[in-house]
Design a protein around this motif. Sequence first.
Motif, PDB file in Angstrom:
ATOM      1  N   ARG A  54       0.717  -1.117  -0.087  1.00  0.00           N
ATOM      2  CA  ARG A  54      -0.009   0.067   0.021  1.00  0.00           C
ATOM      3  C   ARG A  54       0.752   1.178  -0.009  1.00  0.00           C
ATOM      4  O   ARG A  54       1.901   1.366   0.726  1.00  0.00           O
ATOM      5  CB  ARG A  54      -0.719   0.031   1.257  1.00  0.00           C
ATOM      6  CG  ARG A  54      -1.748   1.271   1.327  1.00  0.00           C
ATOM      7  CD  ARG A  54      -2.666   0.842   2.514  1.00  0.00           C
ATOM      8  NE  ARG A  54      -3.467   2.235   2.905  1.00  0.00           N
ATOM      9  CZ  ARG A  54      -3.078   3.242   3.590  1.00  0.00           C
ATOM     10  NH1 ARG A  54      -2.089   3.027   4.402  1.00  0.00           N
ATOM     11  NH2 ARG A  54      -3.998   4.181   3.686  1.00  0.00           N
ATOM     12  N   ARG A  55       0.265   2.240  -0.721  1.00  0.00           N
ATOM     13  CA  ARG A  55       1.265   3.518  -0.988  1.00  0.00           C
ATOM     14  C   ARG A  55       0.160   4.675  -0.919  1.00  0.00           C
ATOM     15  O   ARG A  55      -0.604   4.668  -1.564  1.00  0.00           O
ATOM     16  CB  ARG A  55       2.078   3.529  -2.091  1.00  0.00           C
ATOM     17  CG  ARG A  55       2.938   4.748  -2.248  1.00  0.00           C
ATOM     18  CD  ARG A  55       4.093   4.903  -3.374  1.00  0.00           C
ATOM     19  NE  ARG A  55       3.183   4.898  -4.611  1.00  0.00           N
ATOM     20  CZ  ARG A  55       3.673   4.668  -5.878  1.00  0.00           C
ATOM     21  NH1 ARG A  55       4.967   4.212  -5.824  1.00  0.00           N
ATOM     22  NH2 ARG A  55       3.086   4.779  -6.968  1.00  0.00           N
ATOM     23  N   SER A  59       3.325   9.139   0.953  1.00  0.00           N
ATOM     24  CA  SER A  59       4.757   8.506   0.883  1.00  0.00           C
ATOM     25  C   SER A  59       4.870   7.951  -0.730  1.00  0.00           C
ATOM     26  O   SER A  59       3.871   7.540  -1.348  1.00  0.00           O
ATOM     27  CB  SER A  59       4.586   7.193   1.757  1.00  0.00           C
ATOM     28  OG  SER A  59       5.800   6.408   1.648  1.00  0.00           O
ATOM     29  N   ASN A  60       6.215   7.895  -1.098  1.00  0.00           N
ATOM     30  CA  ASN A  60       6.479   7.434  -2.409  1.00  0.00           C
ATOM     31  C   ASN A  60       6.971   5.932  -2.161  1.00  0.00           C
ATOM     32  O   ASN A  60       7.180   5.121  -3.186  1.00  0.00           O
ATOM     33  CB  ASN A  60       7.715   8.089  -2.944  1.00  0.00           C
ATOM     34  CG  ASN A  60       7.366   9.458  -3.225  1.00  0.00           C
ATOM     35  OD1 ASN A  60       6.251   9.899  -3.515  1.00  0.00           O
ATOM     36  ND2 ASN A  60       8.451  10.482  -3.024  1.00  0.00           N
ATOM     37  N   GLU A  61       7.082   5.347  -1.097  1.00  0.00           N
ATOM     38  CA  GLU A  61       7.337   3.886  -0.930  1.00  0.00           C
ATOM     39  C   GLU A  61       6.094   3.116  -0.421  1.00  0.00           C
ATOM     40  O   GLU A  61       5.387   3.364   0.170  1.00  0.00           O
ATOM     41  CB  GLU A  61       8.465   3.793   0.104  1.00  0.00           C
ATOM     42  CG  GLU A  61       9.695   4.393   0.168  1.00  0.00           C
ATOM     43  CD  GLU A  61      10.750   4.013   1.174  1.00  0.00           C
ATOM     44  OE1 GLU A  61      10.305   3.427   2.118  1.00  0.00           O
ATOM     45  OE2 GLU A  61      11.799   4.732   1.107  1.00  0.00           O
ATOM     46  N   ALA A  62       6.021   1.917  -1.160  1.00  0.00           N
ATOM     47  CA  ALA A  62       5.021   1.054  -0.897  1.00  0.00           C
ATOM     48  C   ALA A  62       5.219   0.204   0.507  1.00  0.00           C
ATOM     49  O   ALA A  62       6.528  -0.081   0.643  1.00  0.00           O
ATOM     50  CB  ALA A  62       4.857  -0.032  -2.063  1.00  0.00           C
ATOM     51  N   GLN A  63       4.305   0.034   1.351  1.00  0.00           N
ATOM     52  CA  GLN A  63       4.397  -0.719   2.571  1.00  0.00           C
ATOM     53  C   GLN A  63       3.634  -2.042   2.581  1.00  0.00           C
ATOM     54  O   GLN A  63       2.688  -2.249   1.915  1.00  0.00           O
ATOM     55  CB  GLN A  63       3.818  -0.017   3.761  1.00  0.00           C
ATOM     56  CG  GLN A  63       4.453   1.586   3.762  1.00  0.00           C
ATOM     57  CD  GLN A  63       3.347   2.271   4.704  1.00  0.00           C
ATOM     58  OE1 GLN A  63       2.423   1.869   5.193  1.00  0.00           O
ATOM     59  NE2 GLN A  63       4.118   3.577   5.231  1.00  0.00           N
TER      60      GLN A  63
END
Length: 469
Positions: A54-55, A59-63
């Motif tokens: 999920r992004r 945030s530019n990073e996917a979690q």
Amino acid sequence: MWKDTNNRVCCMICISLVSHFGQKSGPTIIPVGGRVTLSCSVDDSDGWKYDWFRRTSNSNEAQLIQYFYLCLSVSTSVSVTLQPDWSQVFSGEKITVRCEIQGGGDTEWDYEWKTPQSTSHQTHVNYWTLSVSESSSGNYMCRGRNRRDSYSSTQWSKTITLTVSEKPKPQLSADDRDIPVGGSVTLSCSVNPSSGWKYYWYRGDQSSELLIRHDDVFNSSGKISVSQEGQYWCRGGRGEPVYYSQYSQSVRINRLVTVSNRVVVTLHPNWSEIYHGEMITVRCEIQGGDTEWEYEWETTSSIKPSNPKEFRISSASSSHSGNYRCKGRKKNAQHETTEWSDFIELTVNNSKSNLHSFISNKLNLMFHITLKCEVEHPSAGWRFYWYKTVPKLSDRLYRYELLPGSDSGTEEDSYMVHGQTHTAGYVCRAGRGEPVFYTEHSKPTFVWSGGQFVPLILSFHLYLPVICL
């Protein structure tokens, strides 16, 4: 399809957004109060497991989302319970720890535990029974894992804390250690905390058979009446099978034997009325023989004497007023005691009024004056002190000089002054006891001389002074 930094195979996900009502919605819109379903598939292949990411716009990073842990959490509730649910558990007791899952339909579960002994413990049943020790103390939590889909699980339950203490020892007490003639005493046994305990009684020693076997005694509040002398013990038990506490300390109960010695309470000095501030001794006297005694008192006054033979009051007050009685117990035979003495009443008078004197116009043909002193509420023990007034010119007051023979007071309440030829004033007061307790001085009474002597009898009436408490 590509590989990520952890060398995992990733794929492009086809996502369909479906509203809570089963209707297709726009690709980026979730209805108010609704939800969407995400689908991920890899074409023409089996055995894949899927990671979800999920992004957000922040945030530019996917979690990474461990979705398979959360998929059933919305509809299930998990808790850990203890049976029995005692507020405190003791070493050696058997306790059942149970994982309860509400919701989830007909899902079949395996159970995963976190315990003080293990960070991961799995079972096929939702409970286990253990005989606890102090090492069992700590936190317990569980969760359910779908038996058909090992990647679907509930959330972890809230933590429940188990505290295990060493085996308890009951407290045994008695309302009296002596059984009166024809009577009984009450024994009380308690284990704290007291949840679930039944009590078992023994007379003799710890290996004796149960004193009473009736279930209604076991279920009582831990009290029992006994009328037989002996050594008594108790212990508590609870649960199924019964878990027993330690044995209590023993209590020795005696049956009293009454001896024939007569007991009386006396007052020293034995005055009918005592005034505030006087000294008085209340004494317990046991007649007959040279036995050494211990003494016990009962009184209705607000001040309780301890257990010596006599109760010395250095300064009497209204708190000492009341009835007193006593009895004796032989030091070398504690089960032998006297009867109670009769009560004796002690009354302390706090009400005192100012002393007063007056002159009686009784003529006397002799050249002398007779002084007479009276105490309000006449009682025994008074001695009378006689004074002549001497003016103090500096402050217009008087000082008093003892008349001859009056240093230690006189038993007679009258005093004769011989050869009175000039004007003079006289006062008196009374005192008794050791140390001496005095009344106030009387008011001065004057004899006026104008060239001829007028013989008089001067009568002083004394009232005890008022003391405001």
